[in-house]
Design an enzyme around this catalytic site. Structure first.
Site, PDB file in Angstrom:
ATOM      1  N   LYS A  84       0.842  -1.200   0.000  1.00  0.00           N
ATOM      2  CA  LYS A  84       0.000   0.000   0.000  1.00  0.00           C
ATOM      3  C   LYS A  84       0.877   1.251   0.000  1.00  0.00           C
ATOM      4  O   LYS A  84       1.916   1.304   0.670  1.00  0.00           O
ATOM      5  CB  LYS A  84      -0.902  -0.033   1.231  1.00  0.00           C
ATOM      6  CG  LYS A  84      -1.910   1.079   1.341  1.00  0.00           C
ATOM      7  CD  LYS A  84      -2.754   0.845   2.593  1.00  0.00           C
ATOM      8  CE  LYS A  84      -3.816   1.902   2.790  1.00  0.00           C
ATOM      9  NZ  LYS A  84      -4.634   1.628   3.995  1.00  0.00           N
ATOM     10  N   SER A 159      -9.218   1.793   2.923  1.00  0.00           N
ATOM     11  CA  SER A 159      -8.330   2.572   2.092  1.00  0.00           C
ATOM     12  C   SER A 159      -7.299   1.724   1.332  1.00  0.00           C
ATOM     13  O   SER A 159      -6.585   2.240   0.487  1.00  0.00           O
ATOM     14  CB  SER A 159      -7.584   3.595   2.960  1.00  0.00           C
ATOM     15  OG  SER A 159      -6.839   2.967   3.980  1.00  0.00           O
ATOM     16  N   SER A 183      -9.897  -0.591   6.867  1.00  0.00           N
ATOM     17  CA  SER A 183      -9.177  -0.371   5.615  1.00  0.00           C
ATOM     18  C   SER A 183      -8.490  -1.592   5.024  1.00  0.00           C
ATOM     19  O   SER A 183      -8.085  -1.565   3.860  1.00  0.00           O
ATOM     20  CB  SER A 183      -8.147   0.752   5.799  1.00  0.00           C
ATOM     21  OG  SER A 183      -8.797   1.990   5.939  1.00  0.00           O
TER      22      SER A 183
END
Length: 454
Positions: A84, A159, A183
């Site tokens: 990420k 996210s 997330s």
């Protein structure tokens, strides 16, 4: 027969890839080149991998090939993967989707990235996330919008949305996300992959701070693995968990409580105070409960043992808002004594959950009230609504599902278990006792081997 014909690198797990490299069926360079080719082929329409580091990845793979031994102990030997965007990788940008940080120098790898590299993983680049990691959608002005591979008009979750899409499209077998408000779990659910939110504090978060900061660990926030199967989550957790420097103490998680489905004691819930799940999600919970019961597990839906979930949610939102608005112009932080009272309440909730896990091994619940939803463009959450069986529900109310595990710091493994009437993935979260990571992951593996995941 060419090495690539002996193992399908596009569908191979991280463990299978590492074994193939270890035994010489493929080289680390071949595995890396194959992953690069998949990214170049699949990424264009979905925009998941937004930072590429292919030259350094190939160099790292070649170095593995020259150093590899037949009994090489590195568990992720030659495994190509992405992380990420919010995880620091030296020499690559960490923007959290904000233009102001596009050119901020990053000089050191996050601790988790260091551990992945030491275990033989090859980092190909980074995946997309929303601005400030603060949405269940994945879009920002630096890298643009990431699309759900099941329906390009819908969110992939957030996210860690780019991470989930990179997995779901077969670009990589392993990813690292982060979770403070679902997330890891929400994008895993919306893209049909596996994800694990660890017990708070057992995976170092150094190198995953807001750009330009380097202080204490953020309350509630964790870093954890995402994969296409449960076994790879276990392997990744073995690599990344443990104290940052290992001086003076070590992590010693208890083993899984059980080794067969028959022995598990499971509590299920499909609704929260003021937050309904849609019919497809409720059916997924019910069908899984029936399947687990048929397999011999003790399954109950008597949720009266749980702590007051509405009170817990209120405390979670207060703590979360304080954490995520730190440093925001105009924010009104609570005073220190109020914060300490909130932490006291958190400890009371943790004790209440511990009592739950004296009677049950795992609590199973939805991750979100619906499958992937159409992208919403209004930046004001207060004006957004989510349609649940045709009834509008406040968008922010979905935090309640995340808070089940986040506020008390519990481990939660997201497992894909069903498809909606519209053929969208539905994942459920397996929530465990404090430090019960191996138990939720063991149940996920047993469900997978028993055909209860899809």
């Amino acid at each position: 027969m060419a090495p690539q014909e002996m193992v399908d690198l596009g569908s191979a797990s991280a463990r299978e890839t590492a074994k193939a490299v270890r035994t010489g069926i493929v080289s680390a360079q071949e595995a890396c080149e194959a992953a690069i080719a998949r990214i170049e082929h699949f990424n264009g329409p979905v925009n998941a991998v937004v930072v590429r580091d292919f030259d350094r990845a190939l160099a790292a793979a070649r170095k593995i090939d020259t150093s590899r031994q037949p009994d090489d102990p590195r568990s992720l030997l030659g495994v190509p993967m992405t992380v990420k965007e919010s995880n620091d990788v030296a020499g690559l940008p960490t923007t959290w989707g904000m233009e102001a940080f596009r050119d901020l120098p990053v000089e050191a790898d996050a601790v988790v990235v260091q551990r992945l590299k030491a275990a033989g993983a090859v980092i190909l680049g980074k995946t997309n996330a929303p601005v400030a990691l603060a949405d269940w959608q994945t879009e920002n002005p630096v890298y643009g919008r990431t699309l759900n591979p099941y329906d390009p008009g819908r969110s992939p979750g957030g996210s860690s949305g780019g991470a989930a899409v990179a997995l779901a499209t077969g670009m990589v077998p392993l990813e690292i996300g982060s979770d403070i408000g679902g997330s890891i779990r929400v994008p895993s659910h919306m893209c049909g992959v596996f994800g694990h939110k660890p017990t708070y504090g057992i995976v170092p978060t150094k190198g995953h701070g807001f750009p330009g900061t380097d202080g204490v660990d953020v309350p509630l926030a964790v870093v954890g693995p995402m994969a296409r199967n449960a076994g790879d989550l276990v392997t990744a957790m073995d690599v990344i968990a443990g104290p940052e420097d290992g001086i003076g103490y070590r992590l010693d998680l208890p083993p899984p409580r059980h080794g067969t489905l028959t022995d598990f004691r499971i509590l299920v819930l499909d609704a929260l105070p003021g937050v309904a799940a849609d019919a497809d999600t409720r059916a997924a919970v019910s069908n899984l409960a029936d399947s687990l019961s048929e397999a011999g597990a003790l399954v109950s839906d008597d949720v009266s043992i749980l702590p007051r979930l509405d009170t817990m949610h209120s405390s979670y939102v207060k703590m979360l808002n304080t954490v995520i608005t730190r440093g925001t112009p105009g924010a009104e932080p609570m005073d220190a004594h109020t914060w300490m009272e909130l932490v006291d309440e958190q400890m009371r909730i943790i004790r209440a959950w511990r009592a739950v896990f004296d009677q049950y091994d795992v609590v199973i619940a939805p991750v979100f009230s619906t499958p992937a939803f159409p992208y919403q463009t209004d930046p004001n959450w207060a004006k957004r609504t989510l349609m649940v069986d045709g009834v509008p529900q406040p968008y922010g109310a979905q935090l309640a599902w995340a808070g089940l595990a986040t506020f008390p710091g519990l481990p939660a493994t997201c497992v894909p278990v069903a498809k909606s009437s519209g053929s969208l993935p539905i994942g459920l979260q397996l929530i465990g006792a404090p430090f019960g990571d191996w138990t939720t992951l063991a149940l996920a593996q047993l469900m997978e081997s028993s055909g209860l995941t899809r």
